[in-house]
Design an enzyme around this catalytic site. Structure first.
Site, mmCIF file in Angstrom:
data_model
loop_
_atom_site.group_PDB
_atom_site.id
_atom_site.type_symbol
_atom_site.label_atom_id
_atom_site.label_comp_id
_atom_site.label_asym_id
_atom_site.label_seq_id
_atom_site.Cartn_x
_atom_site.Cartn_y
_atom_site.Cartn_z
ATOM 1 N N GLY A 125 -9.489 76.903 -14.449
ATOM 2 C CA GLY A 125 -9.998 76.419 -15.717
ATOM 3 C C GLY A 125 -9.540 75.752 -16.273
ATOM 4 N N GLY A 175 -5.642 75.559 -14.940
ATOM 5 C CA GLY A 175 -4.926 74.699 -14.540
ATOM 6 C C GLY A 175 -5.237 73.835 -14.234
ATOM 7 N N GLY A 176 -6.156 72.695 -14.268
ATOM 8 C CA GLY A 176 -6.885 71.994 -14.183
ATOM 9 C C GLY A 176 -6.585 70.891 -15.321
ATOM 10 N N ARG A 186 -2.972 69.586 -15.300
ATOM 11 C CA ARG A 186 -2.307 68.930 -14.445
ATOM 12 C C ARG A 186 -3.379 66.912 -14.987
ATOM 13 N NH1 ARG A 186 -4.793 72.391 -11.145
ATOM 14 N NH2 ARG A 186 -6.729 71.161 -10.394
ATOM 15 N N ASP A 187 -4.323 67.751 -16.365
ATOM 16 C CA ASP A 187 -5.481 66.644 -16.883
ATOM 17 C C ASP A 187 -3.836 65.599 -17.565
ATOM 18 O OD1 ASP A 187 -7.246 65.931 -15.731
ATOM 19 O OD2 ASP A 187 -8.481 67.213 -16.421
ATOM 20 N N ASP A 216 -6.125 79.703 -39.123
ATOM 21 C CA ASP A 216 -6.970 78.003 -39.140
ATOM 22 C C ASP A 216 -6.760 76.999 -37.823
ATOM 23 O OD1 ASP A 216 -9.546 78.797 -40.790
ATOM 24 O OD2 ASP A 216 -8.290 77.912 -42.882
ATOM 25 N N SER A 227 -17.233 79.914 -42.584
ATOM 26 C CA SER A 227 -17.295 79.499 -41.285
ATOM 27 C C SER A 227 -17.935 81.101 -40.494
ATOM 28 C CB SER A 227 -16.262 78.972 -40.420
ATOM 29 O OG SER A 227 -17.350 79.129 -39.052
ATOM 30 N N CYS A 268 14.443 88.033 -21.177
ATOM 31 C CA CYS A 268 12.981 87.848 -20.263
ATOM 32 C C CYS A 268 12.943 87.864 -18.657
ATOM 33 C CB CYS A 268 12.289 86.882 -20.796
ATOM 34 S SG CYS A 268 10.834 87.174 -20.291
ATOM 35 N N HIS A 319 13.239 87.079 -26.562
ATOM 36 C CA HIS A 319 13.484 85.410 -26.766
ATOM 37 C C HIS A 319 13.984 85.255 -28.042
ATOM 38 C CE1 HIS A 319 11.570 84.330 -22.226
ATOM 39 N NE2 HIS A 319 10.196 85.664 -23.201
ATOM 40 N N GLU A 378 16.161 82.890 -28.058
ATOM 41 C CA GLU A 378 16.088 80.803 -27.791
ATOM 42 C C GLU A 378 14.729 79.787 -28.325
ATOM 43 O OE1 GLU A 378 13.570 81.907 -23.941
ATOM 44 O OE2 GLU A 378 14.910 83.001 -25.386
#
EC number: 6.3.5.3
Length: 1297
Positions: A312, A314-315, A318-319, A680, A889, A1138, A1263, A1265
């Site tokens: 999900g 990944g798709g 790609r979109d 938020d 909320s 890393c 990390h 950087e």
């Protein structure tokens, strides 16, 4: 070919083995002990000789961190499902080939489980044991390693099947519809019979399958495009037209809507950072327009949660990448709605567990595995996950026919995000006749068949074997390679070879390729056997329609094919030219193996003339009772609400996801020195040199739809606005929304309710506010049905609208958080009550925890007031008038205040006298509004702003912030509630503890839970022994030749951009160097003064994190020599961070002065850890850490294998004696620690950075950087301006040259 088996290291830690044994005991299996180790199955083209076997054994020796035992006892072997190829296999095989093992055809891995048993198992017991060991959707259980040959079995290609409708008529098509799971409607079957009769031929199975996928509800959104008749009255507009109305009313700043894979809006002009064709990274001043997309992947997540959620995310990535002529995904969001969790030994009073069908996962299993899948994909791809929501709901409520269960047996799995795109690349190009039609990405496999059609059916309507077939498999490292190709293309500007691009999603190539040529107003002629395939026995239908992931389809002009090929080869991204664009709008798919045409169709048959849906429905109303509050005690009610997942702390969902990659994250979920997950809004910088940025926020109030469809939709939009209002955006028109609609279409009353909700948003609220919805998604099959002991059962989701708001940010530094400040003098807490005293309790968290619904829910009281509120907040934010901000909320005002106190590690004293007479209604209503903290010195000027925006009359002074550990609420002189803030914090944290206890190492879960209880925790801090704002390299600016540094990456590395930026700022020329450049001689390390191996997931961390990368160097004579010479050259510097740290540690044998270096193995928690950790810099003789000794400061951590492992006690002692431990994790009191989570990986004595003896080579797991700018630190002291503390490390390196 033959298959050879190699033993691997132990597969499970002691606590995992204990958990497995406890499960065996739970099912009364006669098992006394269990042991597990990896087995590797190697398919050889020809037999390996002895030195090749030695090399292969070295390659397969990785990650040994658990006690190794002699295998003995009853054995079962769990492998990837026979007939599939795991992503582990793909990557391990790549490594073997890159190490010169060309005789290896493929490597696959399994786990051998050895059981000591008291007696032979019965068939039923064996079945139970197998169920405990494997996921039947993904895995197979073998009885002996000799059966492993089944994993490599290749069949002869299967032929087409023809459906004889010319003789069998519609009945033949009806049979095919059921057998193939096509989910065709009656009018679609009529249409197909008519179309093929006119063509005077029978359809092939692949043609019908392609039609079903391309025209499924999932792909074509037929309900949103339908004509509507409600209560006998024809409606003027479709649902989609009402959504489009928002764009027609407010098109401002939108560059692309409704016609591409993602929407695009105007961004800021900034210095975008990427390498030019010569390899040198440079700043490019240009517009960084903002693309936005939010997808759902509900059905696959219900069936198999980890891969369902992973694919999900990944798709959706790609979109984004396939928008325009290529774009760059940047930051992600995730959301989950499930039924009640019912955690063992943590069952809650509102949870009455109902049964579920066997074919779907339980809510608990989904929330253990699906977030891991989504996070793992984002992590490995290299996209920070900065935002999300999590709701549980499952309750019997009144319906139009008695009672019914409403809940999320079919879950919502939401994946979305933002990216950036160049202005000239926003619109897709023309596809010329003869353009090469290309598939970029991995090979086709027989998986994920029918996902589009399956997702379009209510859960329970399809056969279980079709659900089984629609499970997908993720390989994020492959998607990263493809994205690197796309990046290289769009970075070429006018020379971009990509003319047109789409991602491959539901329906596979059968949907993507027709869509590509159709959108380009062309036809296509394709060659089936040119498609890359890993399974030779697949039929034409399986090759064309499978949903193998990580693929894109592109059109490239013939003259640019050579350039495109070179870019793919450099990134090792597979691709295939499978066809050409034709002038005739006709689709031909030729199969050279059988010499026939599986597809030969006019495009208008496939996509042009399909029947339009008409929905004739009735509206319904349900009578509900008001909330019964008699007998509800405030303390008990609040404790329950704090444990409700939508309110409870969600650290277990957050720290599994990288939140720092890119170096452009300005605001993640974790807030302040105590890193409390209450933000938020998510905020990123637009570039690595700017304070302009992008913001994302979400709104979702689905239980309200059970009382009022339109109120639920309005609240979702409004909540997204109140969430995003705390950052510096400007006018509301700058905000653009994604609307994701989930509904049980066809369920009584739901269709009319959907129409009502869409109208409320599209025709009324959004136009009134000047908001646009340029992108969205619908999922119309949110109902689960099954038979349980002969009884028909069902669970139906409420109408669920999830709004994601996106905006350009003027100045990211002005973003407010909920952290209450006790270091700013006297201050006051103010409530801006947009509910205007209505205090309605229907469908609130309070109602849910007492198994009620109520009758009247919150709603938008006055639209203009919401607009005034937003404008007032923007003025106050821009003028720095506020100390803290948090919207009201889920859980109401009492929760808002508690979360602010948790973030500030402080107390509050408030008086609710002015807010209404009913204490529970005042504290637990979920009307719109916000609490702000204002310094008393600013109180008058803040009131003036509120008055100017007509808000003063609904603003109430609540009380004050205190420095102690009390959370107190009063009504006048009467104290209603008083409890230690630390005790409330502990209750709020219980959900995360319970989930971590089940999912991760329980010892680590216990340690973190205990740490959260500490009222005296000092939080993060920084103490520097140098001036953070001093640039020690200033004398070098514009003087002489800059030193050059190789920004080294391997396939799967994802942190190279920010690494290059940090070294560039320090005065280096940063050069992009891929390992493929070194392998074929395009580059040589001798060209460089310094080298940095970057972070990420080289080869997806297969064969040990960094291990495959290192071995591809050690086992390649040319690279072995090149790296050896670089390391022994006294005039060079090397840094590994890393994944680069892990890799370089594996090269210790060719690096002088590293004989005592450890390896890095799996974190003690056995979980990817994304944290802000405190480290202390030690006195070491290293240029990298010069002048930093004695400092302690925060740093970003993101890794799964960061625990140091020494070969012996003597080696560890030797390392300490050499004095080359450069940095250690410390607790918030400044002491080196091994306690979790201050030490995120369990390394001995907190070791996290090491140098070699002469200090030229440094390796570190955190990390630097990603936090070289102050603004990209999740928390930092206020005296840090532009530079973060870690910028000194990079400047130290520059001082050498």
């Amino acid at each position: 070919m033959t298959v050879k088996t190699f033993r691997g290291s132990p597969a499970l830690s002691e606590f995992r083995l204990t958990q497995l044994q406890q499960k065996c005991q739970q099912y009364q299996l006669p098992i006394t002990s269990v042991y597990a180790e990896y087995l590797h199955f190697v398919e050889q083209k020809t037999s390996l000789v002895e030195d090749e076997i030695v090399k292969l054994q070295a390659l397969l020796h990785y990650g040994s961190m658990f006690s190794e035992l002699k295998p003995a006892g009853y054995c079962l072997i769990v492998t990837p499902r026979v007939g599939t190829i795991s992503s582990w296999s793909s990557k391990a095989t790549d490594i073997a080939h890159n190490c010169g093992l060309s005789k290896v055809n493929r490597i696959e891995r399994g786990i051998a489980y050895y059981f000591n048993i008291e007696r032979d198992l019965t068939e039923a017991e064996l079945a139970t044991l197998k169920d405990l060991l494997h996921d039947r959707m993904l895995e197979t259980v073998l009885n002996h390693e000799t059966e492993a040959a089944l994993l490599f079995t290749q069949q002869e290609p299967k032929a087409l099947t023809t459906i004889d409708i010319l003789n069998g008529g519609r009945q033949a098509l009806e049979r095919a519809n059921i057998a193939l799971g096509l989910a065709l409607a009656d009018d679609e079957m009529d249409y197909l019979v008519e179309s093929f009769t006119a063509l005077k031929r029978n359809p092939q199975d692949v043609e019908l399958y392609m039609f079903a996928q391309a025209n499924s509800e999932h792909c074509r959104h037929k309900i949103f495009n339908a004509d509507w008749i409600i209560d006998g009255k024809k409606q003027d507009k479709s649902l989609f037209k009402m959504i489009k109305n928002t764009f027609e009313q407010t098109p401002d700043f939108v560059l692309s809507a409704y016609k591409d894979n993602a929407a695009v809006m105007e961004g800021s002009k900034v210095g975008r950072w990427f390498p030019d064709p010569d390899g040198q990274y440079r700043v490019h001043q240009e517009d960084a327009h903002i693309l936005m997309k939010v997808e759902t992947h509900n059905h696959p997540t219900a069936i198999s949660p980890f891969p369902g959620a992973a694919t999900g995310s990944g798709g959706e990535i790609r979109d984004e990448g396939a928008t325009g002529r290529g774009a760059k995904p940047k930051a992600g969001l995730t959301g989950f709605s499930v039924s009640n969790l019912v955690i063992p030994n943590f069952e809650q009073p509102w949870e009455n567990p109902l049964s579920k069908p066997n074919r779907i996962a339980s809510a608990l299993d989904i929330m253990i595995d699906a977030p891991l899948g989504s996070a793992a994909f984002n992590n490995e791809f290299g996209r920070p996950a900065l935002l999300g929501y999590f709701r549980t709901y499952e309750e019997k409520v009144n319906s139009f026919a008695g009672k019914e269960v409403r809940g999320y047996h079919k879950p919502i799995m939401l994946a979305g995000g933002i990216g950036n795109i160049r202005g000239e690349q926003v619109q897709k190009g023309e596809i010329p006749i003869g353009a090469k039609l290309i598939v970029l990405g991995g090979a086709a496999m027989n998986i994920g068949l029918g996902g589009g059609a399956a997702s379009s059916m209510d859960s329970g309507k399809s056969k279980e074997d079709l659900d089984f077939a629609s499970v997908q498999r993720e390989n994020p490292e492959m998607e990263r390679r493809c994205q690197e190709v796309i990046d290289r293309c769009w970075q070429l500007g006018e020379e971009n070879p990509i003319l047109f691009i789409h991602d491959v999603g539901a329906g596979g190539l059968s949907n993507a390729m027709p869509e590509l040529v159709h959108d380009g107003r062309r036809g296509g002629k394709f060659d089936l056997r040119s498609i890359l395939c890993d399974e030779k026995g697949m039929s034409p239908l399986e090759i064309w329609c499978n949903e193998s992931q990580e693929r894109y389809v592109l059109a490239v002009a013939p003259e640019n094919l050579e350039l495109f090929t070179a870019l793919c080869e450099r990134e090792r991204a597979p691709f295939a030219v499978i066809g050409e664009a034709t002038q005739a709008e006709h689709l031909i798919l030729h199969d050279s193996h059988f010499d026939n045409n599986p597809i030969d169709l006019p495009m208008n048959v496939l996509l042009g003339k399909t029947p339009k849906m008409t929905r004739e429905v009735l509206s319904k109303t349900v009578e509900n009772q008001s909330l019964k509050t008699e007998g509800i005690q405030l303390k008990e009610a609040f404790h329950r609400v704090l444990r409700l997942p939508v309110v409870a702390e969600k650290t277990f969902l957050i720290t599994i996801g990288d939140r720092s990659v890119t170096g452009m994250v300005a605001r993640d979920q974790m807030v302040g020195p105590w890193q409390i997950p209450v933000s938020d809004v998510a905020v990123t910088t637009a570039s690595l040199d700017s304070y302009h940025g992008e913001a994302m926020a979400m709104g979702e109030r689905s239980p309200v739809a059970l009382l009022n469809f339109s109120a639920s939709a309005r609240l979702a939009v409004a909540e997204a606005i109140t969430n995003i209002a705390g950052t510096h955006i400007g006018e509301m028109k700058r905000i653009k929304l994604s609307a994701n609609w989930m509904s049980a279409a066809g369920h009584t009353g739901e269709d009319a309710g959907l129409y009502e909700a869409v109208k409320a948003v599209g025709e009324e609220l959004c136009p009134a506010l000047g908001l646009t919805i340029p992108v969205g998604k619908d999922s119309m099959s949110m109902k689960t049905t099954w038979i349980d002991n002969g009884e028909q059962k069902s669970v139906t989701a409420p109408l669920s609208l999830v709004i994601s708001a996106f905006a350009r940010v003027e100045d990211v530094r002005k973003t407010l958080t909920p952290q209450l400040r006790t270091d700013k003098g006297l201050s006051s807490l103010l409530l801006i009550d947009l509910g205007e005293g209505h205090n309605r309790l229907g469908a609130t968290a309070l109602a849910q925890v007492y198994k009620q619904l109520g009758d009247k829910p919150a709603d938008v009281v006055k639209v203009q007031r919401l607009k005034d509120f937003y404008n007032a907040m923007q003025t106050l934010v821009a003028e720095d008038k506020l100390l803290a901000y948090h919207d009201r909320s889920d859980g109401g005002l009492i929760t808002t205040l508690a979360e602010m106190a948790f973030a500030g590690h402080c107390g509050v004293e408030v008086d609710i006298s002015a807010l209404g007479d009913n204490d529970l209604a005042v504290l637990f209503n979920e009307e719109l509004g916000a609490v702000i903290q204002v310094a008393d010195s600013q109180l008058e000027s803040v009131r003036e702003v509120l008055k100017a925006h007509n808000l003063l009359g609904i603003t109430h002074q609540l009380g004050t912030v205190t420095a102690d550990d009390r959370f107190e609420i009063s009504r006048g002189s009467h104290k209603l509630f008083s409890e230690k803030r630390s005790e409330l914090r502990s209750i709020w944290a219980e959900l995360t503890y319970q989930m971590q206890r089940l999912r991760d190492n329980p010892e680590c879960a216990e340690q973190e839970f205990e740490a959260k209880k500490n009222p005296d925790d000092k939080g993060l801090s920084a103490f520097l022994t140098y001036d953070v704002n001093e640039d020690i390299t200033a004398p070098f600016i514009n003087k002489g030749v800059k030193p050059t540094i190789a920004i080294l990456r391997e396939q799967g590395v994802n942190s190279h951009y920010e690494m290059a930026a940090a070294f560039d700022r320090a005065g280096f020329n940063a050069i992009d160097v891929h390992m493929s450049d070194l392998m074929i001689g395009r580059r040589n390390l001798a060209e460089f003064n310094a080298m940095v191996a970057c972070g990420g997931f080289s080869y997806g961390d297969v064969l040990g994190a960094g291990g495959g990368w290192a071995k591809s160097i050690l086992f390649n004579p040319k690279l072995h020599e090149q790296f050896s010479q670089f390391f022994i050259n006294p005039n060079t510097l090397t840094l590994g961070v890393c994944n680069g740290c892990q890799m370089i540690s594996n090269l210790a044998e060719i690096i002088p002065g590293t004989e005592n270096w450890p390896h890095f193995v799996r974190n003690k928690s056995e979980r990817f850890e994304a944290r802000v950790s405190l480290v202390k810099i030690n006195e070491v003789d290293s240029v990298w850490f010069a002048g930093m000794a004695g400092s302690h400061m925060p740093i970003a951590v993101s890794h799964g294998e960061g625990q140091v492992k020494f070969k012996s006690v003597e080696q560890f002692a030797g390392l300490k004696a050499q004095g080359i431990i450069a940095a250690q994790y410390i607790d918030n009191n400044g002491s080196p620690t091994e306690l979790y989570p201050a030490n995120p990986n369990g390394s001995a004595e907190g070791i996290t950075a090491i140098t070699n003896l002469d200090g030229r080579v440094a390796i570190m797991m955190p990390h630097p950087e990603r936090v070289f700018r102050a603004v990209s630190n999740s928390w930092h002291p206020e005296n840090w301006t532009e530079d973060g503390a870690w910028m000194r490390l990079f400047r130290n390196a520059r001082m050498v040259f």
